[in-house]
Design a protein around this motif. Structure first.
Motif, short mmCIF file in Angstrom:
data_model
loop_
_atom_site.label_atom_id
_atom_site.label_comp_id
_atom_site.label_asym_id
_atom_site.label_seq_id
_atom_site.Cartn_x
_atom_site.Cartn_y
_atom_site.Cartn_z
N LEU A 69 -3.04 9.80 17.56
CA LEU A 69 -3.74 9.88 16.27
C LEU A 69 -3.16 8.86 15.29
N ASN A 70 -1.83 8.75 15.24
CA ASN A 70 -1.20 7.76 14.36
C ASN A 70 -1.62 6.35 14.75
N THR A 77 4.11 8.08 0.44
CA THR A 77 4.84 9.35 0.50
C THR A 77 5.27 9.70 1.92
N GLY A 78 4.77 8.96 2.90
CA GLY A 78 5.11 9.20 4.29
C GLY A 78 4.03 9.97 5.01
N HIS A 88 -2.45 11.93 8.04
CA HIS A 88 -2.32 12.98 7.03
C HIS A 88 -3.27 14.14 7.29
N TYR A 89 -2.85 15.32 6.80
CA TYR A 89 -3.66 16.53 6.95
C TYR A 89 -5.03 16.37 6.30
N ASP A 90 -5.06 15.75 5.12
CA ASP A 90 -6.34 15.66 4.41
C ASP A 90 -7.35 14.80 5.16
#
Length: 130
Positions: A82-83, A63-64, A89-91
């Motif tokens: 971070l990437n 989903t990106g 992702h937020y989660d």
């Protein structure tokens, strides 16, 4: 037969000693970070306790990736780091424990900004909005 085998073993030992010596000389001459050349300790990432490292992904979900810059305190550079680490992702951020936050703070040299800026709480809110 034993005579030939012993000559082979002797040649292998001599070759390994020569190879070790050459490798040592090449390694020593091509060493990049000599202690006198280290200017900034932030050039090196601190590796904290591996058991405190948060769960990471090898790539974003189909989903990106999420725009982590929406979390107050994360700028373009921090998002990029971070990437690179595997957090997209937020989660992922929403599931961080205090130990995970400490690990990321140490690794990215953020000096406790994660807790102060409440990244985990912000990520939980942003994750619910999705």
């Amino acid at each position: 037969m034993i005579e030939i085998a012993s000559k082979i073993v002797l040649c292998l030992l001599i070759a390994s000693v020569i190879g070790f010596f050459i490798g040592f000389l090449i390694g020593r001459s091509s060493r990049q970070n000599k202690p006198s050349q280290i200017k900034n300790m932030h050039d090196f990432k601190v590796q904290g306790n591996i058991y405190n490292k948060p769960i990471i992904l090898s790539k974003p979900r189909p989903t990106g990736e999420d725009d982590l810059k929406e979390i107050e305190g994360i700028d373009f550079k921090t998002e990029e780091e971070l990437n690179h680490l595997g957090i997209f992702h937020y989660d992922q951020i929403a599931k961080w424990s205090d130990k995970n936050c400490e690990w990321i703070s140490e690794y990215l040299c953020l000096e406790n900004r994660i807790q102060e800026e409440k990244w985990v709480e912000q990520a939980k809110v942003l994750n619910k909005k999705r």
